[in-house]
Write a protein that holds these residues in place. Structure first.
Motif, PDB file in Angstrom:
ATOM      1  N   ASP A  72      54.122  93.154 100.796  1.00  0.00           N
ATOM      2  CA  ASP A  72      54.239  93.251  99.329  1.00  0.00           C
ATOM      3  C   ASP A  72      54.202  91.877  98.686  1.00  0.00           C
ATOM      4  O   ASP A  72      53.715  91.719  97.573  1.00  0.00           O
ATOM      5  CB  ASP A  72      55.543  93.965  98.976  1.00  0.00           C
ATOM      6  N   GLY A  73      54.714  90.884  99.400  1.00  0.00           N
ATOM      7  CA  GLY A  73      54.766  89.547  98.830  1.00  0.00           C
ATOM      8  C   GLY A  73      53.502  88.735  99.064  1.00  0.00           C
ATOM      9  O   GLY A  73      53.483  87.550  98.776  1.00  0.00           O
ATOM     10  N   TRP A  74      52.467  89.360  99.649  1.00  0.00           N
ATOM     11  CA  TRP A  74      51.237  88.625  99.953  1.00  0.00           C
ATOM     12  C   TRP A  74      50.586  88.163  98.665  1.00  0.00           C
ATOM     13  O   TRP A  74      50.252  88.972  97.802  1.00  0.00           O
ATOM     14  CB  TRP A  74      50.283  89.530 100.728  1.00  0.00           C
ATOM     15  N   ARG A  87      53.561  82.146 100.888  1.00  0.00           N
ATOM     16  CA  ARG A  87      52.757  81.039 101.363  1.00  0.00           C
ATOM     17  C   ARG A  87      53.141  80.581 102.772  1.00  0.00           C
ATOM     18  O   ARG A  87      52.286  80.223 103.573  1.00  0.00           O
ATOM     19  CB  ARG A  87      52.920  79.874 100.392  1.00  0.00           C
ATOM     20  N   LEU A  88      54.436  80.608 103.064  1.00  0.00           N
ATOM     21  CA  LEU A  88      54.908  80.128 104.352  1.00  0.00           C
ATOM     22  C   LEU A  88      54.299  80.949 105.497  1.00  0.00           C
ATOM     23  O   LEU A  88      53.939  80.411 106.544  1.00  0.00           O
ATOM     24  CB  LEU A  88      56.441  80.195 104.395  1.00  0.00           C
ATOM     25  N   LEU A  89      54.158  82.248 105.251  1.00  0.00           N
ATOM     26  CA  LEU A  89      53.562  83.124 106.272  1.00  0.00           C
ATOM     27  C   LEU A  89      52.122  82.708 106.531  1.00  0.00           C
ATOM     28  O   LEU A  89      51.667  82.661 107.685  1.00  0.00           O
ATOM     29  CB  LEU A  89      53.629  84.573 105.803  1.00  0.00           C
ATOM     30  N   SER A 104      51.872  80.718 115.726  1.00  0.00           N
ATOM     31  CA  SER A 104      50.779  81.479 115.119  1.00  0.00           C
ATOM     32  C   SER A 104      50.551  82.806 115.836  1.00  0.00           C
ATOM     33  O   SER A 104      50.361  83.845 115.193  1.00  0.00           O
ATOM     34  CB  SER A 104      49.485  80.672 115.170  1.00  0.00           C
ATOM     35  N   ILE A 105      50.569  82.772 117.161  1.00  0.00           N
ATOM     36  CA  ILE A 105      50.319  84.006 117.911  1.00  0.00           C
ATOM     37  C   ILE A 105      51.419  85.021 117.617  1.00  0.00           C
ATOM     38  O   ILE A 105      51.149  86.198 117.344  1.00  0.00           O
ATOM     39  CB  ILE A 105      50.226  83.712 119.421  1.00  0.00           C
ATOM     40  N   ALA A 106      52.674  84.553 117.622  1.00  0.00           N
ATOM     41  CA  ALA A 106      53.779  85.467 117.353  1.00  0.00           C
ATOM     42  C   ALA A 106      53.655  86.053 115.953  1.00  0.00           C
ATOM     43  O   ALA A 106      53.780  87.271 115.762  1.00  0.00           O
ATOM     44  CB  ALA A 106      55.110  84.745 117.524  1.00  0.00           C
ATOM     45  N   ALA A 107      53.376  85.192 114.963  1.00  0.00           N
ATOM     46  CA  ALA A 107      53.272  85.685 113.586  1.00  0.00           C
ATOM     47  C   ALA A 107      52.139  86.691 113.457  1.00  0.00           C
ATOM     48  O   ALA A 107      52.290  87.749 112.824  1.00  0.00           O
ATOM     49  CB  ALA A 107      53.057  84.518 112.628  1.00  0.00           C
ATOM     50  N   ALA A 108      50.988  86.385 114.090  1.00  0.00           N
ATOM     51  CA  ALA A 108      49.837  87.287 113.993  1.00  0.00           C
ATOM     52  C   ALA A 108      50.158  88.643 114.606  1.00  0.00           C
ATOM     53  O   ALA A 108      49.862  89.698 114.026  1.00  0.00           O
ATOM     54  CB  ALA A 108      48.626  86.664 114.683  1.00  0.00           C
ATOM     55  N   LEU A 157      50.428  81.435 110.076  1.00  0.00           N
ATOM     56  CA  LEU A 157      49.287  82.069 110.737  1.00  0.00           C
ATOM     57  C   LEU A 157      48.206  81.059 111.119  1.00  0.00           C
ATOM     58  O   LEU A 157      47.550  81.206 112.148  1.00  0.00           O
ATOM     59  CB  LEU A 157      48.678  83.148 109.834  1.00  0.00           C
ATOM     60  N   VAL A 158      48.019  80.031 110.273  1.00  0.00           N
ATOM     61  CA  VAL A 158      46.947  79.069 110.568  1.00  0.00           C
ATOM     62  C   VAL A 158      47.448  77.864 111.358  1.00  0.00           C
ATOM     63  O   VAL A 158      46.653  77.006 111.730  1.00  0.00           O
ATOM     64  CB  VAL A 158      46.216  78.570 109.310  1.00  0.00           C
ATOM     65  N   ALA A 159      48.764  77.785 111.618  1.00  0.00           N
ATOM     66  CA  ALA A 159      49.323  76.582 112.241  1.00  0.00           C
ATOM     67  C   ALA A 159      48.628  76.244 113.561  1.00  0.00           C
ATOM     68  O   ALA A 159      48.217  75.094 113.765  1.00  0.00           O
ATOM     69  CB  ALA A 159      50.816  76.770 112.461  1.00  0.00           C
ATOM     70  N   GLY A 160      48.472  77.242 114.449  1.00  0.00           N
ATOM     71  CA  GLY A 160      47.890  76.975 115.766  1.00  0.00           C
ATOM     72  C   GLY A 160      46.493  76.397 115.662  1.00  0.00           C
ATOM     73  O   GLY A 160      46.196  75.318 116.193  1.00  0.00           O
TER      74      GLY A 160
END
Lengths: 319, 93
Positions: free
Chosen positions: A303-305, A239-241, A288-292, A245-248
């Protein structure tokens, strides 16, 4: 001929030569490496044209991350033309003629534009309003204040792209653990990249830098980690991921809505607050950009998605 | 002004080189490379028009647009690469 033009002509010639070599190479790996060199040269050109913000972004995004994504994609295959249909000689001639005519036309239009009467530009307005924007770097002011709409929608584009990546593919296999030398380098490089990203983010308010450059630098740290055998590449799972991703987009939208409810227009910052608001938005956008970008490098859902429906997932794989 | 013209014309040439390669090549990855060169050409035209000599301040608006463009370009590239990979997997099955 004016001798001061020599470096410019040299740079321009090298750009065209590198692009030609990258595009006409039959060996795709060679093409990608030439493309990375092209990107780095372009970064020098941005610096020459007094665009240091772009030089930073190009070196990190255009050359670095694009190159990394393309190189890792070479492992997937798809490079060789399997059922290549070579265009006939006539078609080749027609394409070359079309390209020549269009180049001349575009060149002519550019000539007319550059030597036309100087017109009123947005530049004066942008620079005149700088005091009221909350930052003193004009590019950051345009990105996060005057044209904040653009940047919000850009973050939506990044989000949409990474959702597409997650939907169509699973993560690639990771790399084996790095040897001692590379491991030692990673221990130095990753903290350095993180500190650099933080610096770029902070300094973006009054000097070249900002959320995009910082996000790309942070993503580079993730890619280095992954290459060294840390499969998660520094990203959290589950969930944290998703939140990351949507934070920005989320923070940006939230602020925009809050402003329109409190009486101003959508994304019209109250003048006294604009500096801090811009900084908070930039921090979220950087994350967000870095994570994306790192997730795109990993190649898809992890796998944990968390999946809504396990059965649908199985069907998709067996079809 | 001459500098701006040199780089603007280089941008035009890069754009058309990319178009040419897109038309001539068949596989997806070379086309993607070509589209990226196309994008670089457009960015170069933008930034050269923003440049008005070393003494005058540059126009920050095209710079911001190009910065946005860079990030959008890499997002599109990442999505295209993911689609390409999925296509390969489906062809292999």
């Amino acid at each position: 001929m004016n001798l001061t033009l020599l470096p410019d002509l040299l740079l321009a010639g090298m750009l065209i030569g590198l692009a030609w070599a990258a595009l006409s190479s039959d060996d795709l790996r060679r093409g990608v490496v030439l493309f990375i060199a092209f990107g780095l040269l372009l970064a020098i050109v941005w610096a020459r044209l007094l665009a240091p913000d772009l030089a930073l972004a190009e070196a990190a995004i255009g050359a670095g991350l694009s190159g990394a994504l393309l190189l890792v994609a070479l492992r997937d295959g798809g490079g060789a033309d399997q059922h290549a249909t070579k265009p006939s000689t006539l078609n080749r001639w027609l394409i070359d003629l079309f390209v020549l005519v269009m180049t001349c036309l575009i060149g002519w239009v550019l000539w007319l534009t550059i030597y036309a009467e100087p017109v009123e530009r947005l530049a004066q307005l942008a620079n005149a309003m700088l005091d009221r924007s909350g930052v003193s770097n004009p590019v950051t002011a345009v990105l996060l204040n005057y044209r904040a709409y653009d940047t919000l929608l850009e973050l939506v584009v990044v989000l949409a792209a990474v959702l597409g990546v997650v939907v169509v593919g699973r993560e690639r296999r990771g790399y084996r653990e790095a040897g001692p030398v590379f491991h030692g380098l990673v221990h130095w490089l990753v903290p350095l990249l993180i500190v650099t990203a933080g610096y770029l983010l902070w300094v973006g308010a009054h000097a070249p830098g900002g959320a995009f450059q910082a996000g790309a630098t942070l993503a580079a740290a993730g890619i280095v980690l992954r290459l060294a055998g840390y499969d998660a590449a520094g990203l959290p799972d589950g969930r944290l991921l998703r939140w990351l991703l949507v934070a920005g987009t989320g923070v940006f939208l939230l602020f925009g809505l809050a402003m329109s409810f409190s009486g101003g227009g959508f994304l019209q910052y109250p003048e006294a607050w604009s500096g801090s608001l811009i900084l908070i938005i930039e921090v979220a956008a950087t994350a967000s950009i870095a994570a994306a970008l790192v997730l795109a490098y990993r190649g898809g859902r992890t796998d944990g998605w968390p999946l809504m429906d396990e059965k649908a997932e199985n069907r998709e794989v067996s079809s | 002004m001459t500098q701006a013209l040199i780089y603007a014309l280089t941008g035009a040439v890069l754009f058309m080189l990319g178009v040419r390669a897109t038309l001539l090549r068949d596989a997806l990855l070379p086309r993607l490379l070509a589209l990226n060169v196309c994008g670089a050409g457009v960015f170069l035209i933008f930034v050269s028009l923003a440049y008005r000599g070393d003494s005058l301040p540059v126009d920050p608006v095209p710079h911001a647009l190009v910065l946005t463009g860079l990030v959008v370009a890499i997002s599109a590239t990442a999505l295209a690469l993911a689609l390409n990979r999925r296509l390969r997997e489906m062809a292999d099955e």
